[in-house]
Design an enzyme around this catalytic site. Structure first.
Site, PDB file in Angstrom:
ATOM      1  N   LYS A 109       0.877  -1.390   0.123  1.00 34.81           N
ATOM      2  CA  LYS A 109       0.092  -0.096   0.147  1.00 34.81           C
ATOM      3  C   LYS A 109       0.711   1.218   0.024  1.00 34.81           C
ATOM      4  O   LYS A 109       2.236   1.080   0.245  1.00 34.81           O
ATOM      5  CB  LYS A 109      -1.033  -0.147   1.125  1.00 34.81           C
ATOM      6  CG  LYS A 109      -1.921  -1.112   1.211  1.00 34.81           C
ATOM      7  CD  LYS A 109      -2.863  -1.141   2.588  1.00 34.81           C
ATOM      8  CE  LYS A 109      -3.983  -2.023   2.252  1.00 34.81           C
ATOM      9  NZ  LYS A 109      -4.990  -2.107   3.296  1.00 34.81           N
ATOM     10  N   PHE A 125     -15.102   3.767   7.362  1.00 36.46           N
ATOM     11  CA  PHE A 125     -13.888   4.236   7.142  1.00 36.46           C
ATOM     12  C   PHE A 125     -13.671   3.911   5.617  1.00 36.46           C
ATOM     13  O   PHE A 125     -12.471   4.249   5.158  1.00 36.46           O
ATOM     14  CB  PHE A 125     -12.931   2.907   7.761  1.00 36.46           C
ATOM     15  CG  PHE A 125     -13.475   1.761   7.344  1.00 36.46           C
ATOM     16  CD1 PHE A 125     -12.810   1.058   6.264  1.00 36.46           C
ATOM     17  CD2 PHE A 125     -14.127   0.776   8.315  1.00 36.46           C
ATOM     18  CE1 PHE A 125     -12.927  -0.217   5.762  1.00 36.46           C
ATOM     19  CE2 PHE A 125     -14.295  -0.653   7.747  1.00 36.46           C
ATOM     20  CZ  PHE A 125     -13.870  -1.022   6.683  1.00 36.46           C
ATOM     21  N   ARG A 147      -2.636 -14.332   4.380  1.00 37.43           N
ATOM     22  CA  ARG A 147      -3.316 -13.486   5.514  1.00 37.43           C
ATOM     23  C   ARG A 147      -2.826 -13.743   6.622  1.00 37.43           C
ATOM     24  O   ARG A 147      -2.754 -12.954   7.592  1.00 37.43           O
ATOM     25  CB  ARG A 147      -4.760 -14.048   5.553  1.00 37.43           C
ATOM     26  CG  ARG A 147      -5.759 -13.864   3.906  1.00 37.43           C
ATOM     27  CD  ARG A 147      -6.197 -12.524   3.991  1.00 37.43           C
ATOM     28  NE  ARG A 147      -7.111 -12.071   5.059  1.00 37.43           N
ATOM     29  CZ  ARG A 147      -7.633 -10.906   5.116  1.00 37.43           C
ATOM     30  NH1 ARG A 147      -7.625 -10.001   4.124  1.00 37.43           N
ATOM     31  NH2 ARG A 147      -8.460 -10.483   5.949  1.00 37.43           N
ATOM     32  N   THR A 202      -6.137  -7.018  10.470  1.00 38.67           N
ATOM     33  CA  THR A 202      -6.223  -5.660  10.056  1.00 38.67           C
ATOM     34  C   THR A 202      -5.827  -4.397  10.790  1.00 38.67           C
ATOM     35  O   THR A 202      -5.064  -3.522  10.400  1.00 38.67           O
ATOM     36  CB  THR A 202      -7.851  -5.511   9.757  1.00 38.67           C
ATOM     37  OG1 THR A 202      -8.479  -6.526   9.013  1.00 38.67           O
ATOM     38  CG2 THR A 202      -8.111  -4.081   9.101  1.00 38.67           C
ATOM     39  N   ARG A 235       2.220  -6.832   9.398  1.00 35.02           N
ATOM     40  CA  ARG A 235       1.499  -5.604   9.801  1.00 35.02           C
ATOM     41  C   ARG A 235       1.972  -5.209  11.275  1.00 35.02           C
ATOM     42  O   ARG A 235       2.470  -4.029  11.610  1.00 35.02           O
ATOM     43  CB  ARG A 235      -0.100  -5.747   9.705  1.00 35.02           C
ATOM     44  CG  ARG A 235      -0.423  -5.817   8.431  1.00 35.02           C
ATOM     45  CD  ARG A 235      -1.907  -6.074   8.466  1.00 35.02           C
ATOM     46  NE  ARG A 235      -2.651  -5.652   6.996  1.00 35.02           N
ATOM     47  CZ  ARG A 235      -3.809  -6.241   6.572  1.00 35.02           C
ATOM     48  NH1 ARG A 235      -4.549  -7.004   7.343  1.00 35.02           N
ATOM     49  NH2 ARG A 235      -4.279  -5.682   5.402  1.00 35.02           N
ATOM     50  N   ASN A 241      -1.870   0.151   6.891  1.00 32.84           N
ATOM     51  CA  ASN A 241      -1.379  -1.080   7.373  1.00 32.84           C
ATOM     52  C   ASN A 241      -0.672  -1.868   6.293  1.00 32.84           C
ATOM     53  O   ASN A 241      -0.683  -3.289   6.403  1.00 32.84           O
ATOM     54  CB  ASN A 241      -2.583  -2.073   7.912  1.00 32.84           C
ATOM     55  CG  ASN A 241      -3.978  -2.281   6.952  1.00 32.84           C
ATOM     56  OD1 ASN A 241      -3.599  -1.712   5.710  1.00 32.84           O
ATOM     57  ND2 ASN A 241      -4.743  -2.898   7.277  1.00 32.84           N
ATOM     58  N   GLU A 251      -9.489  -9.962  -8.029  1.00 32.42           N
ATOM     59  CA  GLU A 251      -8.587  -8.865  -7.872  1.00 32.42           C
ATOM     60  C   GLU A 251      -7.295  -8.891  -8.770  1.00 32.42           C
ATOM     61  O   GLU A 251      -6.800  -7.924  -9.072  1.00 32.42           O
ATOM     62  CB  GLU A 251      -7.911  -8.995  -6.494  1.00 32.42           C
ATOM     63  CG  GLU A 251      -9.273  -8.616  -5.593  1.00 32.42           C
ATOM     64  CD  GLU A 251      -8.737  -8.623  -3.742  1.00 32.42           C
ATOM     65  OE1 GLU A 251      -9.690  -8.460  -3.161  1.00 32.42           O
ATOM     66  OE2 GLU A 251      -7.855  -8.998  -3.625  1.00 32.42           O
TER      67      GLU A 251
HETATM   68  P1  ATP Z   1      -7.283  -5.824   3.253  1.00 28.40           P
HETATM   69  O1  ATP Z   1      -8.578  -5.727   2.526  1.00 28.40           O
HETATM   70  O2  ATP Z   1      -6.545  -4.338   2.571  1.00 28.40           O
HETATM   71  O3  ATP Z   1      -6.315  -6.787   3.005  1.00 28.40           O
HETATM   72  P2  ATP Z   1      -8.270  -6.597   5.589  1.00 28.40           P
HETATM   73  O4  ATP Z   1      -8.871  -7.792   4.792  1.00 28.40           O
HETATM   74  O5  ATP Z   1      -7.320  -6.782   6.588  1.00 28.40           O
HETATM   75  O6  ATP Z   1      -7.470  -5.589   4.790  1.00 28.40           O
HETATM   76  P3  ATP Z   1     -10.684  -5.131   5.487  1.00 28.40           P
HETATM   77  O7  ATP Z   1     -11.729  -5.383   6.371  1.00 28.40           O
HETATM   78  O8  ATP Z   1     -11.053  -5.629   4.133  1.00 28.40           O
HETATM   79  O9  ATP Z   1      -9.338  -5.686   6.106  1.00 28.40           O
HETATM   80  O10 ATP Z   1     -10.647  -3.660   5.383  1.00 28.40           O
HETATM   81  C1  ATP Z   1      -9.920  -3.214   4.191  1.00 28.40           C
HETATM   82  C2  ATP Z   1      -9.068  -1.819   4.606  1.00 28.40           C
HETATM   83  O11 ATP Z   1      -9.728  -0.958   5.144  1.00 28.40           O
HETATM   84  C3  ATP Z   1      -8.094  -2.443   5.851  1.00 28.40           C
HETATM   85  O12 ATP Z   1      -6.909  -3.131   5.432  1.00 28.40           O
HETATM   86  C4  ATP Z   1      -7.729  -1.081   6.423  1.00 28.40           C
HETATM   87  O13 ATP Z   1      -6.572  -0.510   5.503  1.00 28.40           O
HETATM   88  C5  ATP Z   1      -8.921  -0.253   6.016  1.00 28.40           C
HETATM   89  N1  ATP Z   1      -9.771  -0.518   7.510  1.00 28.40           N
HETATM   90  C6  ATP Z   1     -10.583  -1.372   7.778  1.00 28.40           C
HETATM   91  N2  ATP Z   1     -11.156  -1.082   9.015  1.00 28.40           N
HETATM   92  C7  ATP Z   1     -10.710   0.298   9.361  1.00 28.40           C
HETATM   93  C8  ATP Z   1     -11.333   0.932  10.645  1.00 28.40           C
HETATM   94  N3  ATP Z   1     -11.983   0.705  11.370  1.00 28.40           N
HETATM   95  N4  ATP Z   1     -10.533   2.025  10.450  1.00 28.40           N
HETATM   96  C9  ATP Z   1      -9.794   2.835   9.248  1.00 28.40           C
HETATM   97  N5  ATP Z   1      -9.472   1.872   8.366  1.00 28.40           N
HETATM   98  C10 ATP Z   1      -9.851   0.473   8.392  1.00 28.40           C
HETATM   99 MG    MG Z   2     -10.017  -7.241   2.900  1.00 30.11          MG
END
Ligand code: ATP
Ligand code: MG
Length: 149
Positions: free
Chosen positions: A17, A65, A93, A99, A110, A120, A134
């Protein structure tokens, strides 16, 4: 020599990112990924527009968010990567951790490098089905075939 069981290989999409790129951590994070047994199948540096970032994370539209996330993802260059390994989706993962970096386990990417959401460091597909979508979101068939020759 025994033949490699190509059937068991799986692909996932990682994105280094904009915070990873800005912190000059591309090399370090990629080394961790490759040391964990993932092969790099395709890789590019690109910059998402706000609209493209909204498209990529459309599943989160409406969440509190969403604006913050899509502003962040379009704030600078990122590095999408197609990774290959047995059980790649789940194993990646595990390697990146939770996350919220504050909740990520010791030894995860992370935990080591990220600040707080949305910053992150890395994205990882959450299912084999989403990984396929994707991967084609970022890479053309031509780019994906280069490595098979
Ligand atoms: P990613 O999809 O980026 O791999 P993830 O699957 O761990 O991350 P998701 O729930 O899909 O988490 O959320 C997508 C992205 O949105 C997170 O990686 C983070 O950058 C952002 N995000 C998620 N929750 C929050 C939050 N509560 N506040 C701010 N940003 C958030
Ligand atoms: Mg995700």
């Amino acid at each position: 020599m025994p033949k490699r069981n190509l059937m068991a290989l799986e692909q996932t999409l990682a994105i280094l990112k904009p915070d990873c790129v800005k912190k000059e951590l591309i090399g370090e994070v990629l080394k961790r990924i490759q040391d964990a047994g993932f092969s790099v199948n395709a890789l590019k540096m690109t910059r998402l527009s706000k609209q493209t970032a909204c498209g990529f994370y459309a599943v989160h539209e409406g969440k509190p968010f969403f604006e913050l996330l899509t502003d962040f993802m379009s704030s600078g260059s990122c590095v999408p990567i197609v990774l290959e390994k047995e059980n790649a989706v789940a194993d990646f993962r595990k390697l990146i951790g939770a996350t919220n970096p504050a909740e990520a386990e010791e030894g995860t990417i992370r935990k080591a490098f990220a600040d707080s959401p949305p910053h992150n460091i890395v994205h990882g597909s959450d299912s084999a089905e989403n990984a396929k979508k994707e991967i084609t979101f970022f890479f053309t068939q031509q780019e994906l075939l280069i490595n098979q020759g």
